[in-house]
Design a protein around this motif. Structure first.
Motif, PDB file in Angstrom:
ATOM      1  N   TYR A 289      11.340 -39.318 -22.368  1.00 56.57           N
ATOM      2  CA  TYR A 289      10.599 -39.541 -21.131  1.00 56.57           C
ATOM      3  C   TYR A 289      11.236 -38.755 -19.997  1.00 56.57           C
ATOM      4  CZ  TYR A 289       9.122 -43.767 -23.654  1.00 56.57           C
ATOM      5  OH  TYR A 289       8.651 -44.631 -24.593  1.00 56.57           O
ATOM      6  N   LYS A 291      11.597 -39.365 -16.043  1.00 60.55           N
ATOM      7  CA  LYS A 291      11.405 -40.493 -15.123  1.00 60.55           C
ATOM      8  C   LYS A 291      11.879 -40.095 -13.737  1.00 60.55           C
ATOM      9  CE  LYS A 291      13.143 -45.217 -14.549  1.00 60.55           C
ATOM     10  NZ  LYS A 291      13.609 -46.390 -15.299  1.00 60.55           N
ATOM     11  N   GLN A 292      10.982 -40.214 -12.767  1.00 65.28           N
ATOM     12  CA  GLN A 292      11.330 -39.894 -11.389  1.00 65.28           C
ATOM     13  C   GLN A 292      11.699 -41.174 -10.658  1.00 65.28           C
ATOM     14  OE1 GLN A 292      10.767 -36.685 -10.199  1.00 65.28           O
ATOM     15  NE2 GLN A 292       9.326 -35.811 -11.670  1.00 65.28           N
ATOM     16  N   THR A 293      12.799 -41.140  -9.929  1.00 67.22           N
ATOM     17  CA  THR A 293      13.094 -42.238  -9.013  1.00 67.22           C
ATOM     18  C   THR A 293      13.215 -41.602  -7.631  1.00 67.22           C
ATOM     19  OG1 THR A 293      15.498 -42.081  -9.069  1.00 67.22           O
ATOM     20  CG2 THR A 293      14.456 -43.315 -10.870  1.00 67.22           C
ATOM     21  N   PRO A 294      13.301 -42.411  -6.584  1.00 66.90           N
ATOM     22  CA  PRO A 294      13.366 -41.796  -5.250  1.00 66.90           C
ATOM     23  C   PRO A 294      14.536 -40.815  -5.116  1.00 66.90           C
ATOM     24  CG  PRO A 294      12.980 -44.162  -5.074  1.00 66.90           C
ATOM     25  CD  PRO A 294      13.216 -43.880  -6.526  1.00 66.90           C
ATOM     26  N   ARG A 295      15.624 -41.042  -5.847  1.00 65.56           N
ATOM     27  CA  ARG A 295      16.803 -40.208  -5.671  1.00 65.56           C
ATOM     28  C   ARG A 295      16.971 -39.134  -6.738  1.00 65.56           C
ATOM     29  NH1 ARG A 295      21.117 -42.516  -2.997  1.00 65.56           N
ATOM     30  NH2 ARG A 295      22.121 -40.510  -3.411  1.00 65.56           N
ATOM     31  N   LYS A 296      16.440 -39.378  -7.918  1.00 63.88           N
ATOM     32  CA  LYS A 296      16.803 -38.536  -9.066  1.00 63.88           C
ATOM     33  C   LYS A 296      15.634 -38.365 -10.012  1.00 63.88           C
ATOM     34  CE  LYS A 296      21.599 -38.316  -9.346  1.00 63.88           C
ATOM     35  NZ  LYS A 296      22.409 -37.350 -10.031  1.00 63.88           N
ATOM     36  N   THR A 297      15.768 -37.319 -10.847  1.00 64.25           N
ATOM     37  CA  THR A 297      14.873 -37.196 -11.989  1.00 64.25           C
ATOM     38  C   THR A 297      15.718 -37.318 -13.242  1.00 64.25           C
ATOM     39  OG1 THR A 297      13.450 -35.713 -10.744  1.00 64.25           O
ATOM     40  CG2 THR A 297      13.183 -35.702 -13.138  1.00 64.25           C
ATOM     41  N   PHE A 298      15.308 -38.199 -14.129  1.00 64.90           N
ATOM     42  CA  PHE A 298      16.047 -38.422 -15.366  1.00 64.90           C
ATOM     43  C   PHE A 298      15.276 -37.863 -16.549  1.00 64.90           C
ATOM     44  CE2 PHE A 298      17.539 -41.831 -12.580  1.00 64.90           C
ATOM     45  CZ  PHE A 298      18.913 -41.688 -12.703  1.00 64.90           C
ATOM     46  N   SER A 341      25.201 -47.740 -17.151  1.00 62.90           N
ATOM     47  CA  SER A 341      24.972 -46.631 -16.220  1.00 62.90           C
ATOM     48  C   SER A 341      25.892 -45.460 -16.519  1.00 62.90           C
ATOM     49  CB  SER A 341      25.141 -47.100 -14.778  1.00 62.90           C
ATOM     50  OG  SER A 341      24.054 -47.933 -14.445  1.00 62.90           O
TER      51      SER A 341
END
Ligand SMILES: *Cc1c(COP(=O)(O)O)cnc(C)c1O
Length: 416
Positions: A289, A291-298, A341
């Motif tokens: 996957y 996955k975008q978060t407000p701070r990062k793309t994983f 994490s």
């Protein structure tokens, strides 16, 4: 030569990595026989006619196929457990070439290694020395011994893999070494074979190793002054590889530095692990996957800290390559599915990756699979050894059933 792109596809030797993923699935460790052989041969060539013994450090990667490749080239082995001794035998290696290091060898391990007739015990404490003497005497055997001294030099590497400082648990302080050798000479079940040191791993400069060799040479001269003669000087392993922008000495320069420091009377023993197999392996994984978060793309992939713990444990850097080149690059953290994490494989990398894409974590041949765990009930990955155009399955992927095969539900255990 061995990992390269052809028509925008990543190959190892003559095999595209994508085809390995098709056949063996992901995550999967992929090793190149050609790279392993070329590194081992570089050591041998560098020593030339100088009397020497290259003991491959089994702990870096103990897969039987890899031990077999090296045994066929005539390597000796460096081990840190009886399990590794058995691996050497199972791979067709000669147990009598083995050097046994480690601070915590058990009585059972000492017995097993003595029976196998290994070449040398690198002893790391007085209590170990006494136990070895006792175990050998009770069997009517004579144990070949080197004292592992701690030369107190700063290897300038990650603190977890620095071993040659006085604050580390390894070796016997240089100041005590003379006394300990006198003790060895007083036991009729022990024979002085050599002296050993190992200052750490992933060394990227020559100076600390030459410095350690000089200090060991000084000790050997003092010993000779008391008629305690060693036959070999074991400088350990530790030569680093370039994971990113490090520039460790080449094998030739490293060996030359050691040869120039050690008197020609003595056999030189070295114990390389990482510098033989590190660059020979990649961890092949598939992106599950994005996955975008407000701070990062994983980029969440199917490999995790369970397959490769070096980034989490040592903040280690591994290059990440796309198996098929194409698409638009973005900055991503490459992480696994494990509930920690600390479960990251690489951070802030420019990579064109979409779900379903294959990636290769490079330079995973050493301290990769051997440090893998089953945390989160994750079966350990398959390992394949590439030899030209051939794909040799070196280890099957574990199954979930194998993971709990030795476990018992209540009332099921057979009483012993
Ligand atoms: C780990 C170890 C090695 C191998 O180190 P590398 O950095 O992989 O070359 C050699 N000797 C001893 C005693 C070790 O503990």
């Amino acid at each position: 030569m061995s990992f390269h792109y052809q028509d925008r596809r990543l190959y190892v030797e003559d095999v595209p990595l994508a085809s390995i993923a098709d056949t063996h699935g992901t995550p999967c460790y992929v090793y190149s026989r050609a790279i392993i052989e070329s590194n081992f041969k570089a050591y041998r060539a560098a020593f030339g006619r100088r009397r020497h013994r290259v003991c491959y450090a089994v702990k870096a990667n103990g897969n039987l196929a890899i031990l077999d490749v090296l045994a066929r080239l005539g390597t000796a082995f460096d081990i840190v457990s009886a399990g590794e001794l058995e691996r050497v035998g199972a791979a067709g290696g000669n147990q009598q070439t083995v050097t046994f290091a480690g601070v915590g060898k058990t009585r059972a391990e000492l017995e097993q290694a003595l029976e196998a007739g290994i070449a040398c015990f690198n002893v790391e404490s007085i209590e170990e020395l006494e136990l070895l003497a006792q175990v050998a005497a009770s069997r009517g055997l004579i144990a070949p011994v080197a004292i592992r001294v701690n030369p107190d030099v700063d290897a300038d590497t990650h603190p977890y893999i620095a071993t040659g400082l006085n604050e580390n648990k390894f070796g016997i302080p240089m100041a005590d070494a003379m006394d300990v050798y006198r003790r060895v000479a007083s036991f009729s079940s022990l024979r002085v074979a050599g002296v050993a040191c190992h200052i750490g791993s992933q060394l990227t400069a020559l100076e600390p190793i030459v410095d350690a060799a000089k200090r060991v040479m000084k000790l050997v001269d003092s010993l000779a002054g008391e008629n305690i003669e060693v036959d070999h000087i074991d400088i350990g392993g530790g030569l680093g590889i370039a994971y990113s922008d490090e520039s460790p000495p080449a094998i030739e320069a490293y060996v030359r530095g050691i040869c120039q420091t050690i008197d020609a009377r003595y056999e030189i023993v070295i114990e390389p692990g990482r510098s033989i197999v590190g660059a020979a392996g990649a961890l092949l994984s598939r992106v599950q996957y994005i996955k975008q978060t407000p701070r990062k793309t994983f980029a969440i992939c199917d490999a995790a800290m369970t397959e490769l713990i070096r980034p989490a444990l040592y903040q280690a850097h591994h290059n990440v390559l796309p198996v098929n080149v194409g698409g638009e690059e973005q900055v991503v953290d490459i992480v696994g599915p494990v509930c920690e994490s600390g479960d990251f494989l690489a951070r802030d990398r420019s990579l064109a990756a979409s779900s379903g894409d294959l990636i290769a974590l490079m330079d995973c041949g050493a301290y990769g699979f051997v440090m893998a765990s089953n945390y989160n009930a994750r079966p350990r990955p398959a390992e394949v050894l590439i030899d030209g155009g051939e794909v040799h399955l070196a280890r099957e992927r574990e199954t979930s059933a194998q993971l709990y095969a030795g476990e018992y539900r209540l009332g099921q255990a057979v009483r012993t």
